[in-house]
Write a protein that holds these residues in place. Structure first.
Motif, mmCIF file in Angstrom:
data_model
loop_
_atom_site.group_PDB
_atom_site.id
_atom_site.type_symbol
_atom_site.label_atom_id
_atom_site.label_comp_id
_atom_site.label_asym_id
_atom_site.label_seq_id
_atom_site.Cartn_x
_atom_site.Cartn_y
_atom_site.Cartn_z
ATOM 1 N N SER A 192 -12.246 -52.482 11.305
ATOM 2 C CA SER A 192 -13.648 -52.123 11.112
ATOM 3 C C SER A 192 -13.737 -50.645 10.777
ATOM 4 O O SER A 192 -12.841 -49.866 11.089
ATOM 5 C CB SER A 192 -14.480 -52.434 12.362
ATOM 6 O OG SER A 192 -14.021 -51.648 13.430
ATOM 7 N N PHE A 205 -19.726 -46.541 1.629
ATOM 8 C CA PHE A 205 -20.048 -47.975 1.681
ATOM 9 C C PHE A 205 -19.137 -48.762 0.758
ATOM 10 O O PHE A 205 -18.795 -49.902 1.053
ATOM 11 C CB PHE A 205 -21.530 -48.181 1.388
ATOM 12 C CG PHE A 205 -22.382 -47.586 2.472
ATOM 13 C CD1 PHE A 205 -22.500 -48.239 3.696
ATOM 14 C CD2 PHE A 205 -22.986 -46.354 2.313
ATOM 15 C CE1 PHE A 205 -23.243 -47.680 4.724
ATOM 16 C CE2 PHE A 205 -23.736 -45.798 3.335
ATOM 17 C CZ PHE A 205 -23.861 -46.455 4.543
ATOM 18 N N GLU A 206 -18.691 -48.136 -0.351
ATOM 19 C CA GLU A 206 -17.750 -48.807 -1.230
ATOM 20 C C GLU A 206 -16.407 -48.972 -0.515
ATOM 21 O O GLU A 206 -15.759 -50.013 -0.595
ATOM 22 C CB GLU A 206 -17.579 -47.995 -2.508
ATOM 23 C CG GLU A 206 -17.031 -48.813 -3.642
ATOM 24 C CD GLU A 206 -17.027 -48.036 -4.948
ATOM 25 O OE1 GLU A 206 -17.959 -47.241 -5.189
ATOM 26 O OE2 GLU A 206 -16.061 -48.208 -5.705
ATOM 27 N N TRP A 207 -15.987 -47.918 0.213
ATOM 28 C CA TRP A 207 -14.735 -48.017 0.984
ATOM 29 C C TRP A 207 -14.857 -49.117 2.022
ATOM 30 O O TRP A 207 -13.998 -49.966 2.173
ATOM 31 C CB TRP A 207 -14.454 -46.700 1.727
ATOM 32 C CG TRP A 207 -14.137 -45.535 0.852
ATOM 33 C CD1 TRP A 207 -14.016 -45.532 -0.496
ATOM 34 C CD2 TRP A 207 -13.914 -44.203 1.295
ATOM 35 N NE1 TRP A 207 -13.735 -44.272 -0.946
ATOM 36 C CE2 TRP A 207 -13.663 -43.432 0.143
ATOM 37 C CE3 TRP A 207 -13.910 -43.575 2.537
ATOM 38 C CZ2 TRP A 207 -13.401 -42.072 0.202
ATOM 39 C CZ3 TRP A 207 -13.640 -42.225 2.598
ATOM 40 C CH2 TRP A 207 -13.393 -41.474 1.451
ATOM 41 N N ARG A 208 -15.955 -49.080 2.760
ATOM 42 C CA ARG A 208 -16.110 -50.000 3.882
ATOM 43 C C ARG A 208 -16.046 -51.454 3.412
ATOM 44 O O ARG A 208 -15.437 -52.299 4.035
ATOM 45 C CB ARG A 208 -17.460 -49.757 4.563
ATOM 46 C CG ARG A 208 -17.650 -50.577 5.828
ATOM 47 C CD ARG A 208 -19.086 -50.549 6.297
ATOM 48 N NE ARG A 208 -19.988 -51.197 5.336
ATOM 49 C CZ ARG A 208 -21.310 -51.256 5.494
ATOM 50 N NH1 ARG A 208 -21.880 -50.703 6.536
ATOM 51 N NH2 ARG A 208 -22.060 -51.843 4.595
ATOM 52 N N ASP A 209 -16.669 -51.718 2.236
ATOM 53 C CA ASP A 209 -16.759 -53.109 1.799
ATOM 54 C C ASP A 209 -15.479 -53.598 1.148
ATOM 55 O O ASP A 209 -15.290 -54.798 1.021
ATOM 56 C CB ASP A 209 -17.946 -53.266 0.835
ATOM 57 C CG ASP A 209 -19.268 -52.954 1.535
ATOM 58 O OD1 ASP A 209 -19.288 -53.040 2.779
ATOM 59 O OD2 ASP A 209 -20.250 -52.610 0.853
ATOM 60 N N ASN A 210 -14.600 -52.688 0.709
ATOM 61 C CA ASN A 210 -13.411 -53.137 -0.025
ATOM 62 C C ASN A 210 -12.092 -52.818 0.675
ATOM 63 O O ASN A 210 -11.036 -53.157 0.162
ATOM 64 C CB ASN A 210 -13.405 -52.503 -1.425
ATOM 65 C CG ASN A 210 -14.606 -52.939 -2.235
ATOM 66 O OD1 ASN A 210 -14.761 -54.115 -2.544
ATOM 67 N ND2 ASN A 210 -15.480 -51.993 -2.548
ATOM 68 N N GLN A 211 -12.147 -52.141 1.803
ATOM 69 C CA GLN A 211 -10.892 -51.702 2.426
ATOM 70 C C GLN A 211 -10.149 -52.858 3.066
ATOM 71 O O GLN A 211 -10.728 -53.878 3.416
ATOM 72 C CB GLN A 211 -11.187 -50.605 3.466
ATOM 73 C CG GLN A 211 -12.131 -51.002 4.580
ATOM 74 C CD GLN A 211 -11.472 -51.702 5.736
ATOM 75 O OE1 GLN A 211 -10.256 -51.671 5.843
ATOM 76 N NE2 GLN A 211 -12.261 -52.344 6.567
#
Lengths: 889, 113
Positions: free
Chosen positions: A166, A155-161
């Motif tokens: 998507s 979730f950290e990757w998803r929110d900051n990538q």
């Protein structure tokens, strides 16, 4: 319109309809007669009048030709004429024709079949929109080389990538049961709400999940597969909003997946459920690293995979803090295309096949070219005569090309039939883990490919002999000069031998490797052992107690069966490395009274939870100490048995028996609050990491009659001398008496192990097939060249014999020619083979790529077979009667 | 005898059609002679080229042919226009007139003024 009409008339003219050609002669004759009459009337002599008439006509023959060209379509006509000429020639020479067509059919058939197979693997487009932009993102580490990720990271990757438009995930596929009338066993996938949109899949019917449905404890909804829609609901469009009972809980259907839907990791799936992941909890559950999941992402336009990986690297480093410090260095970020992730080592097999068949195609093309060249040489005088009679060079080339084309078309037709047969054979012998193979078909693109290949062959074979300009000397020479043709054919034969040697060495290395694999010592017996797997429904068996009770009752019931000499149970079975088994890292094993092992994982250690009967059923010898006892199953001790490999590593000098061992737990990290195990014995090593890979150290714990030792994973081993067909129904009856809904999967252990060798068997069989066909063709080619050379030199042989040459001299003369070609081809081939087999390195088992025995054997085989092909025509030449040879021609 | 002009392909077709329109049914030799005469012996018709042109017209359906007997009691193949041929010759003649008219304006001596 008028043009079309004219074209139609001309086509009719072609098949001898319309005004007949003879009719024009009559018209012309009447024309000349009338003109002559007029001339005579004007005072000319009849001869002079006729001469004038013909002059004014512009020549009778020219007029006839111009008329004929207009009457029909000249180019079609000449093509037909060339074709008829070619077919006539082929009929006169059936051996040549059959050999050429068979060679082409083999080459084209094999190429098409293999291309049909590898096309699915290498070039198939995935059933996702713009599938080339989809990547799999995750971590790899020595124990898990297929990238995965964890809730704590994702979730950290998803929110900051930045590199992806998507990012989504799936949580794997679990067994589930449709628990209503006619219960069925299904596979349920759990995916994020963004899963379908990211992959670019739209439901066939209904809709994707909405975000509210993907929250923890959200409404229970599902998408069903097209297959389930058909089998369960007969494609009823009113299936939407219907409620089904999944593991005894109601679930509402909101959509139907498209027919070609598949999970990106290719797991089977009948139902897709929202993952309903608790994002906030991911830093607390599972020792604070979150649940495992598999992440997929769509690249932004213009971003390459390498760039995406580079951009993700800082994010990954930031999340590294969640990985235990001991292993942090061993985790790496992986970003690769979904296709790569799917195909894994099927790539190797596919390229191997493609390479093998390409080499084979080269050999067959060379063979056909060689055949054509020989034919060209034999027809040199005919060509020279036609050339002298006014046939242009272009016309001769066209004629040769037409011949090649006719042969190729025949070869392609036969090849298509052969390809269909070969494809069926491939599918029958292929291992189940080559994706999509079962669905491979000869589709129209394959047929087009065949035609292209055949045209390529035609071009290659046709142009080469035609380019050799017919020499005027061929007209006058008493016997034709084989010079240029023979040179070309020698080059082709040398090339064929070189390629054959490459194929043969590859095939032999694979065969040796396969032999080693079959003969590999498993360290256990597989004969007379049955395995029983019972997939129990997670809904009915909710506690480990329930599992234990089922298996203990099953064990007792099976022991009572006649002819059963032993029953053992384990949570997993060797030698399969991919079957479920728990493993640990060497660094996590602590020996009481010894210092901690150095940092790093130290490699995998397999852990197996077994009952005492396990060692007996598989006949794994206990080499030190003792095995587990039945009494121990009811005691609270923690006995442990080490494999010889692990014992030697943990206790290089001490006696392992009686030592105490603990396994680190992770709550908190590397604490030792688990049970203390006492080593009671050392068992011999067993192949436990797949057939081909290095064995891992292993230890066995006892599965006591205590619920804490049980989980859903269990395999029952039955030792019996009776055949499986006799025992299987008894076993099923016994299992059904305990739980009527539990299906029993019964197999012999030998079969299970055999299945692991499917892939090497497949690769070996195919490469062996190509090697054999390739060698046959090369031998035919060599035989052809030598026989041809011998025939060309019949006269020379006659002269030599008349001058006193012995038969042995003649044999040496003709065979020497062949031997030179074989040796040259052999040397070139050996060099190429030594380089090419490097590609096999990863699939070979216990054979070096430069295994001298293989190379010597292959070279010898090639030499002997080739020598035989040389000696037959050479012996025939030796028996030449000098008188006859001199008199001939 | 002045320099004779070769007949080029497109005009030969028109001459054949026009001649057939004027003369009705004719055989090949007659057609050739007629075209030569009409041109005032200025045209050198290579008689042989006439026959493929006739065949083409027949294939296109502008003319049809049948065997008959000539004025000298000789068997010969006679050609005549079809309905389509009659339409064709009118259209082609009109086009040709227009073309020559335009060319004539270019070739006419420039009027002073």
């Amino acid at each position: 319109m008028r043009r079309l009409r004219a074209l139609w008339m001309r086509l009719r003219g072609l098949v001898a309809g319309g005004p007949a050609a003879g009719e024009f002669d009559a018209e012309l004759e009447s024309h000349v007669a009338m003109h002559t009459e007029d001339g005579v009337r004007a005072g000319l002599s009849p001869e002079e009048a006729r001469r004038q008439a013909l002059i004014q006509l512009g020549g009778a023959e020219q007029t006839r030709q111009a008329y004929q060209d207009r009457r029909t379509l000249p180019w079609v006509e000449s093509l037909l004429r060339d074709t008829r000429y070619a077919v006539r020639g082929f009929r006169r020479n059936p051996m040549f024709t059959i050999t050429a067509i068979a060679t082409l059919a083999l080459g084209i058939g094999a190429t098409t079949a293999v291309f049909s197979v590898v096309d699915r693997i290498l070039f198939r487009s995935l059933p996702y929109a713009h599938d080339d932009r989809l990547v799999s993102v995750g971590l790899v580490q020595p124990l898990e080389k297929q990238e995965f990720t964890l809730g704590g990271f994702f979730f950290e990757w998803r929110d900051n990538q930045k590199p992806f438009s998507s990012m989504t995930f799936e949580r794997g596929v679990n067994a589930c049961n449709l628990t209503e009338a006619n219960p069925v066993h299904l596979d349920c996938a759990q995916v994020a709400q963004t899963f379908l949109p990211t992959l670019g899949i739209s439901p066939e019917l209904g809709r994707n999940f909405i975000p509210e449905e993907d929250l923890p404890n959200g409404p229970r909804v599902a998408l069903i597969s097209d297959g389930l829609w058909l089998s369960r609901f007969n494609r009823d469009p009113n299936v939407l909003n219907k409620t089904i009972d999944l593991d005894d809980r109601p679930v509402r259907i909101v959509g139907v997946l498209p027919k070609d839907f598949e999970m990106p990791r290719l797991q089977p799936s009948d139902i897709v459920l929202p993952a309903q992941m608790d994002v906030a909890a991911q830093h607390t559950v599972n020792s604070g690293i979150g649940f495992p999941l598999w992440a997929f992402a769509r690249l932004k336009p213009g971003v390459s995979i390498a760039e995406a990986k580079a951009e993700m690297e800082p994010l990954y480093r930031h999340t590294q803090q969640w990985i235990p410090a001991e292993f942090r260095k061993e985790f790496l970020l992986e970003v690769r295309s979904v296709r790569d992730r799917q195909m894994q080592d099927a790539y190797t097999a596919a390229w191997l096949l493609l390479g093998g068949v390409f080499a084979f195609l080269l050999i067959s093309c060379a063979n056909v070219a060689s055949l054509f060249s020989a034919r060209g040489a034999a027809r040199e005088r005919e060509l020279a005569v036609r050339s002298a009679l006014g046939a242009s060079r272009g016309k001769l080339i066209r004629q040769t090309l037409t011949e090649a084309l006719v042969l190729s078309v025949a070869g392609a037709a036969a090849g298509c039939a052969l390809a269909e047969i070969l494809l069926r054979v491939f599918i029958a012998i292929a291992p189940t883990d080559v994706p999509f193979l079962a669905a491979a078909r000869l589709d129209p693109r394959m047929v087009l490919f065949t035609v292209l290949v055949s045209l390529f062959c035609a071009g290659l074979c046709g142009i080469m002999p035609a380019l050799e300009r017919p020499r005027a000397s061929a007209l006058v020479a008493r016997s034709t000069n084989p010079g240029a043709h023979a040179r070309l054919r020698r080059v082709l034969v040398v090339a064929q031998f070189a390629i054959s040697l490459v194929l043969l060495s590859g095939g032999s290395l694979l065969a040796r490797s396969f032999w080693n694999l079959e003969k590999a010592n498993l360290g256990m017996q597989t004969r007379g052992v049955l395995t029983v797997h019972v997939p129990l429904s997670g809904a009915r068996y909710t506690t480990t107690d329930a599992y234990m009770n089922f298996y203990l009752r099953a064990e007792a019931a099976l022991r009572r069966l006649p002819g059963v000499t032993g029953v053992g149970m384990s949570d997993s079975l060797p030698p399969d490395a991919n079957s479920w088994h728990s493993g640990t890292r060497y660094a996590e094993i602590f020996v009481a009274g010894k210092p901690r092992p150095p940092a790093g994982t130290g490699g995998t250690v397999v852990i197996r939870a077994v009952t005492p009967g396990y060692f007996h059923a598989l006949q794994i010898p206990i080499v030190e100490g003792r095995g587990f006892t039945e009494e121990e199953r009811r005691m609270s001790d923690h006995p442990i048995i080490l494999s010889r490999m692990l014992a030697a590593r943990l206790f290089p000098v001490e006696d392992p028996i009686g030592q105490h061992i603990q396994k680190a737990t992770f709550d908190p990290y590397f604490s030792l609050n688990g049970p203390v195990y006492t080593v009671v014995g050392v068992a011999a090593d067993v192949k436990n990491a797949g057939l081909a890979d290095q064995d891992d150290p292993e230890y066995y714990t006892l599965r006591r009659d205590n619920a804490e030792d049980w989980n859903p994973h269990a395999a029952i081993l039955i030792e019996t001398a009776l055949p499986v067909s006799v025992v299987a129904p008894w076993v099923r009856t016994q299992i059904a008496q305990i739980d009527a809904t539990a299906p029993a999967e019964i197999d012999t252990l030998a079969q299970t192990v055999n299945r692991l060798a499917d892939r090497p068997r497949f690769e070996t069989a195919l490469l062996g097939f190509f090697a054999f066909c390739g060698l046959s063709m090369a031998v035919i080619g060599l035989y052809g060249v030598i026989a041809f050379v011998a025939a060309q030199r019949t006269q020379e042989i006659g002269v030599r014999m008349a001058l006193g040459a012995t038969r042995v001299d003649i044999l040496r003369l003709i065979a020497g020619e062949g031997v030179r070609l074989i040796v040259l081809g052999g040397i070139l081939g050996l060099g190429a083979a030594l380089a090419a087999v490097q590609l096999l390195k990863s699939v070979l088992f216990h054979v070096g790529t430069h295994d001298p025995a293989t190379f010597i054997a292959v070279t010898l085989l090639l030499f002997v077979v080739a020598l035989a092909a040389t000696l037959i025509p050479a012996r025939a030449a030796m028996k030449t009667d000098p008188m006859q040879a001199l008199r001939s021609e | 005898m002045g320099e004779k002009t070769d007949v080029w392909q497109g005009t030969l077709t028109l001459m054949v059609l026009k001649t057939l329109e004027a003369m009705g049914t004719m055989h090949g030799y007659g057609l050739a002679r007629r075209i030569e005469q009409t041109s005032g012996d200025l045209l050198q018709v290579n008689y042989g080229t006439l026959y493929p042109a006739l065949l083409k017209l027949e294939q296109e359906g502008y003319i049809r042919s049948r065997w008959g007997v000539s004025e000298n009691n000789r068997r010969a193949k006679f050609y005549e226009l079809t309905k389509a041929g009659q339409r064709r010759v009118r259209k082609a003649a009109a086009e040709w007139e227009q073309t020559t008219e335009i060319l004539a304006r270019f070739l006419a001596p420039v009027q002073e003024g």
